[in-house]
Design an enzyme around this catalytic site. Structure first.
Site, mmCIF file in Angstrom:
data_model
loop_
_atom_site.group_PDB
_atom_site.id
_atom_site.type_symbol
_atom_site.label_atom_id
_atom_site.label_comp_id
_atom_site.label_asym_id
_atom_site.label_seq_id
_atom_site.Cartn_x
_atom_site.Cartn_y
_atom_site.Cartn_z
ATOM 1 N N CYS A 64 -5.978 3.256 -2.168
ATOM 2 C CA CYS A 64 -5.681 2.754 -1.292
ATOM 3 C C CYS A 64 -6.706 3.333 0.199
ATOM 4 C CB CYS A 64 -4.309 4.046 -1.474
ATOM 5 S SG CYS A 64 -3.949 3.585 -3.209
ATOM 6 N N HIS A 117 3.903 0.960 1.343
ATOM 7 C CA HIS A 117 2.703 1.289 1.205
ATOM 8 C C HIS A 117 1.513 -0.294 0.872
ATOM 9 C CE1 HIS A 117 -1.462 2.607 -0.036
ATOM 10 N NE2 HIS A 117 -1.386 2.963 -1.396
ATOM 11 N N CYS A 141 -5.532 9.440 -0.854
ATOM 12 C CA CYS A 141 -5.811 9.448 -2.785
ATOM 13 C C CYS A 141 -5.763 7.993 -2.700
ATOM 14 C CB CYS A 141 -4.952 10.158 -2.774
ATOM 15 S SG CYS A 141 -2.704 9.601 -3.270
#
Length: 425
Positions: free
Chosen positions: A91, A382, A412
């Site tokens: 991510c 996302h 994160c």
């Protein structure tokens, strides 16, 4: 970066983020990357120009996308003499891509470059099982037809069953959602507080679209002009009807489809340079990347999988002589509402800050009115490798509109890592 040449953020662009298997189901990373880089080239008049580097990332990609950054660059309108590289840190990928470009600028190696990323969970690589792969490789090595056929001795139809990309942590066998559910229990994060954060993210994103904030940040693609995850009319009452998505048996599960990010397709990119390059090419500097930091936690032996930003931030603050309250904006990636709330609670915890972070006092509380003020991942979605560039582009524009300020970016990642940065204007 802290002691090198200033790294200017000139702006960014992205395509609307779309839920898995919707508008971009048949596009793939290369198509999304080309559209995004092409839009950035158009926005800044970069046609035919040679930049120092393009760093793009992707988490889920096909072997044919062996160097997505270079291939997308060749179709972007930039000079073909512009190098391209592909990287990945789950991510945090596109924030890492921007840090990579930023460090080259700070070190004097290049004058300008692009960082970004693309991800799809619709067009995923599907492979044969290990047994059939071995047969095919053995057959390819065979010198005669007899040798090749011998590789398939004992073949069974069940070997044709495909393997899909896994979403679980290889070390634990648990999904990111399962790990975050454990974190929510450890930090006593309530379902109501998670739903409240999720609803606020949708409402803030919708308001930003309505006032035109994203007009020059989001370019339409495949007939879509806004993130199709966005639900402007969502409410606490609606989210309260959803069942737990991960812990479905204990009666204590709090993470749902409404307060967790959905699987998403999309791409984003930002243009970075020196101040001198920006001035020479007639571009306004929106802000500077002052510093960045990465960290990791031992999630295999009990630490929260998504808690690494709680470690990275104080290390970065100490190096820069700042406190957690010395920011006008906070962009904390909303992988799950619970992750954001665990992070904030950890920074307020005297015990955690002393025993885990080695600090004399808690980092303290941040003003919630300064957090993700234009919405974030719970509302946008996302695409793993695109989120960092989305956040930096959004924050840079917000700082420019305010006429100055400082922003803390915190992301994160899977694998128990975190990537954080400071933006300043």
């Amino acid at each position: 970066m802290l002691h090198g040449r200033p790294v200017a953020v000139l702006g960014g662009v992205r395509i609307p983020f779309c839920r898995q298997n919707t508008a971009y189901a048949d596009v793939g990373n290369l198509g999304m990357s080309v559209r995004t880089l092409g839009a950035l080239v158009e926005k800044f008049g970069l046609h035919g120009q040679q930049l120092g580097e393009v760093a793009m990332g992707a988490v889920i990609k096909h072997p044919s996308d062996w160097n997505l950054g270079r291939e997308a660059t060749l179709s972007s309108g930039l000079s073909p003499l512009t190098p391209g590289i592909t990287l990945q840190r789950a991510c945090g990928t596109s924030l890492d891509a921007l840090i990579t470009i930023g460090n080259k600028i700070a070190a004097g190696q290049i004058e300008a470059g692009i960082g970004g990323g693309s991800d799809t969970t619709s067009d995923v690589p599907i492979v044969y099982g290990q047994k059939l792969r071995r047969r095919l490789l053995e057959a390819a090595r065979g010198k005669t037809t007899r040798d090749k056929l011998a590789a398939f001795k004992g073949f069974h139809l069940r070997e044709l069953k495909p393997e899909f990309p896994g979403v679980a942590e290889p070390r634990t066998g648990k999904s990111m959602g399962d790990h975050c559910e454990d974190m929510a229990k450890e930090w006593n994060i309530s379902r109501d507080s998670q739903d409240e954060l999720a609803v606020a993210s949708h409402h803030k994103l919708a308001a930003a679209y309505d006032r035109g904030f994203f007009d020059d940040l989001v370019v339409s693609f495949r007939g879509v002009s806004r993130d199709n995850i966005l639900r402007a009319d969502t409410s606490i009452e609606k989210l309260a009807t959803l069942k737990p998505a991960f812990d479905k048996v204990s009666g204590r599960g709090t993470l749902t489809a409404g307060n967790s990010t959905p699987l998403t397709d999309g791409a984003a990119a930002c243009l970075l340079s020196t101040d001198e390059w920006a001035a020479a090419h007639g571009h306004e500097v929106l802000c500077h990347i002052r510093d960045a930091q990465t960290a990791a936690v031992d999630f295999v032996h009990g630490e929260g999988l998504l808690m690494a930003p709680t470690v990275a931030v104080p290390e970065m603050l100490a190096r820069n002589g700042l406190t957690l309250q010395d920011f006008d904006l906070y962009e904390i990636h909303e992988a799950f509402a619970a992750q954001v709330l665990c992070t904030l609670r950890a920074w307020e915890s005297e015990d955690y800050c002393k025993t885990r972070l080695g600090l004399d006092a808690p980092l303290g509380r941040i003003d919630p009115a300064k957090l993700n003020i234009n919405g974030s991942s719970l509302a946008t979605g996302h695409p793993f490798a695109a989120t960092g560039a989305r956040i930096v582009a959004t924050a840079a524009k917000e700082l420019q509109q305010r006429g100055g300020g400082r922003c803390l970016v915190s992301i994160c990642t899977a694998g128990g890592m975190g990537v954080v940065a400071i933006l300043e204007r």
